[in-house]
Design an enzyme around this catalytic site. Structure first.
Site, PDB file in Angstrom:
ATOM      1  N   ARG A   1      17.769 -15.417  67.562  1.00 55.70           N
ATOM      2  CA  ARG A   1      18.756 -14.370  67.829  1.00 55.70           C
ATOM      3  C   ARG A   1      19.717 -14.314  66.641  1.00 55.70           C
ATOM      4  O   ARG A   1      20.000 -15.332  65.989  1.00 55.70           O
ATOM      5  CB  ARG A   1      19.546 -14.678  69.104  1.00 55.70           C
ATOM      6  CG  ARG A   1      18.786 -14.424  70.398  1.00 55.70           C
ATOM      7  CD  ARG A   1      18.609 -12.938  70.675  1.00 55.70           C
ATOM      8  NE  ARG A   1      17.908 -12.653  71.923  1.00 55.70           N
ATOM      9  CZ  ARG A   1      16.607 -12.415  72.025  1.00 55.70           C
ATOM     10  NH1 ARG A   1      15.837 -12.443  70.951  1.00 55.70           N
ATOM     11  NH2 ARG A   1      16.064 -12.128  73.198  1.00 55.70           N
TER      12      ARG A   1
ATOM     13  N   HIS B   1      13.711  -6.575  64.224  1.00 55.97           N
ATOM     14  CA  HIS B   1      13.472  -7.240  65.529  1.00 55.97           C
ATOM     15  C   HIS B   1      12.077  -6.891  66.074  1.00 55.97           C
ATOM     16  O   HIS B   1      11.937  -6.377  67.187  1.00 55.97           O
ATOM     17  CB  HIS B   1      14.575  -6.832  66.531  1.00 55.97           C
ATOM     18  CG  HIS B   1      14.729  -7.854  67.642  1.00 55.97           C
ATOM     19  ND1 HIS B   1      15.942  -8.236  68.152  1.00 55.97           N
ATOM     20  CD2 HIS B   1      13.819  -8.564  68.336  1.00 55.97           C
ATOM     21  CE1 HIS B   1      15.777  -9.129  69.101  1.00 55.97           C
ATOM     22  NE2 HIS B   1      14.484  -9.349  69.232  1.00 55.97           N
TER      23      HIS B   1
END
Ligand code: NDP
Length: 324
Positions: free
Chosen positions: A239, A287
């Site tokens: 993350r 991502h």
């Protein structure tokens, strides 16, 4: 059994279709839209009407805070991803409601491919050759044997464990770090904070596949990254909030780190004026290292719903105190 699927329409519709195929007897309802403001413009069928019975289970991706008021009878919620940090951060999430995350469900293989491609690019000096090409320079770079190239994987769970296994199977010298000891073929296991410095020491590449929790927030910082080998490379597929972005830039400027491959960012999409865009030492991707594959994900969830209905235990149950 009643199930609500709450996600953007592009995700919710194929999920509902896969769920109806996997559990034909279930009543499946959609709840689309990012939040209460957007809900105002949606058709009546998208938000539960007072007359329709509440759902027993929910499949979620980035649900609006209002969902848990609208659905007061949920027995468990299933996250359509491996990371649960965004859901756990919602104050409206009832404290005792079981949260169940995806376990691999088709993500570990693509993630291992992404990381292996990045490690090989670094190991075989493609970043250096790209710089030489820009300068029209014919220049050889030494390449070390794989068995001497030290790669560390932070997190040895459903995805991190597979990443470490694949790297070791390719012949790299792989270390893995988790809270508890793990046995992964070819991987040296390090467990717990006391082993963290030893894990990091002298790594050529550090790969982060941790979940984001209060303990792991900001774990990729100046002190951590300074323990790697001089000229090391960081790969972050966990993350964005794991990384202290200013520390990475400072270490790149100082030459301590040679580069980074980043798939996740503190702010996504990465803002137009962000300094990462202009750094040739950073390879960035939006991502995409392991996206949820709808059919295997929903089939896994359907199996778990059947197990729960039969009173059986299921894997992937999030420990709310631990944060993953
Ligand atoms: P798991 O929950 O299966 O595994 C988590 C691992 O992290 C475990 O090995 C766990 O240790 C370890 N861990 C957790 N907290 C700590 C800590 N404080 N110190 C050391 N180790 C810790 O998760 P997954 O492998 O399925 O996924 C990991 C993460 O990858 C997700 O949470 C998500 O953030 C990210 N992800 C990113 C994607 C992308 O597209 N970029 C796609 C999918 C996932 P132990 O085994 O001892 O419990």
């Amino acid at each position: 059994m009643k199930i609500v699927v709450c996600a953007a329409r592009s995700v919710a519709e194929p999920c509902a279709q896969a769920l109806r195929a996997a559990l034909p007897e279930a009543q499946v309802r959609l709840r689309v839209g990012p939040g209460p403001v957007a809900d105002a413009g949606l058709s009546a069928q998208t938000v539960r009407q007072p007359a329709s019975p509440p759902a027993d289970y929910a499949l979620l991706w980035k649900p609006p805070a209002a969902l848990f008021e609208e659905e007061p009878a949920l027995k468990a919620v299933f996250v359509l991803g491996a990371g649960v940090d965004a859901l756990l951060a919602l104050p409206s999430l009832p404290p005792a409601l079981p949260v169940i995350r995806l376990e691999d469900a088709g993500m570990a293989g693509p993630m291992a491919d992404y990381v292996l491609a990045a490690v090989m690019r670094v190991h075989r000096r493609f970043d250096r050759f790209a710089a030489h090409q820009r300068a029209q320079r014919w220049h050889e770079e030494p390449v070390r044997p794989k068995a001497q190239f030290q790669v560390g994987v932070l997190g040895l769970g459903a995805i991190g464990g597979e990443v470490a296994r694949v790297l070791a199977a390719q012949g790299y010298a792989v270390r893995g770090y988790a809270r508890t000891p793990h046995t992964v073929p070819g991987v040296q296991s390090f467990a717990g904070p006391g082993a963290f410095d030893g894990f990091l020491h002298g790594l050529d590449v550090l790969v982060n596949v941790l979940p984001l929790t209060p303990e792991t927030f900001g774990i990729l910082n100046r002190a951590t990254l300074a323990r790697l080998a001089h000229g090391a490379h960081l790969i972050n597929v966990g993350r964005g909030a794991h990384l202290v972005e200013a520390d990475l830039l400072a270490l790149l400027d100082a030459g301590k780190l040679a580069g980074a491959t980043l798939d996740v960012f503190a702010t996504e999409p990465l803002p137009p004026n962000h300094p990462f865009w202009a750094r040739s030492e950073i390879v960035l991707t939006p991502h995409v290292s392991a996206v949820t594959e709808i059919v295997p994900a929903v089939e896994q969830i359907a199996r778990k719903i059947v197990a729960l209905e039969n009173g059986a235990a299921v894997g992937g149950l999030v420990d709310r105190a631990r944060g993953y």
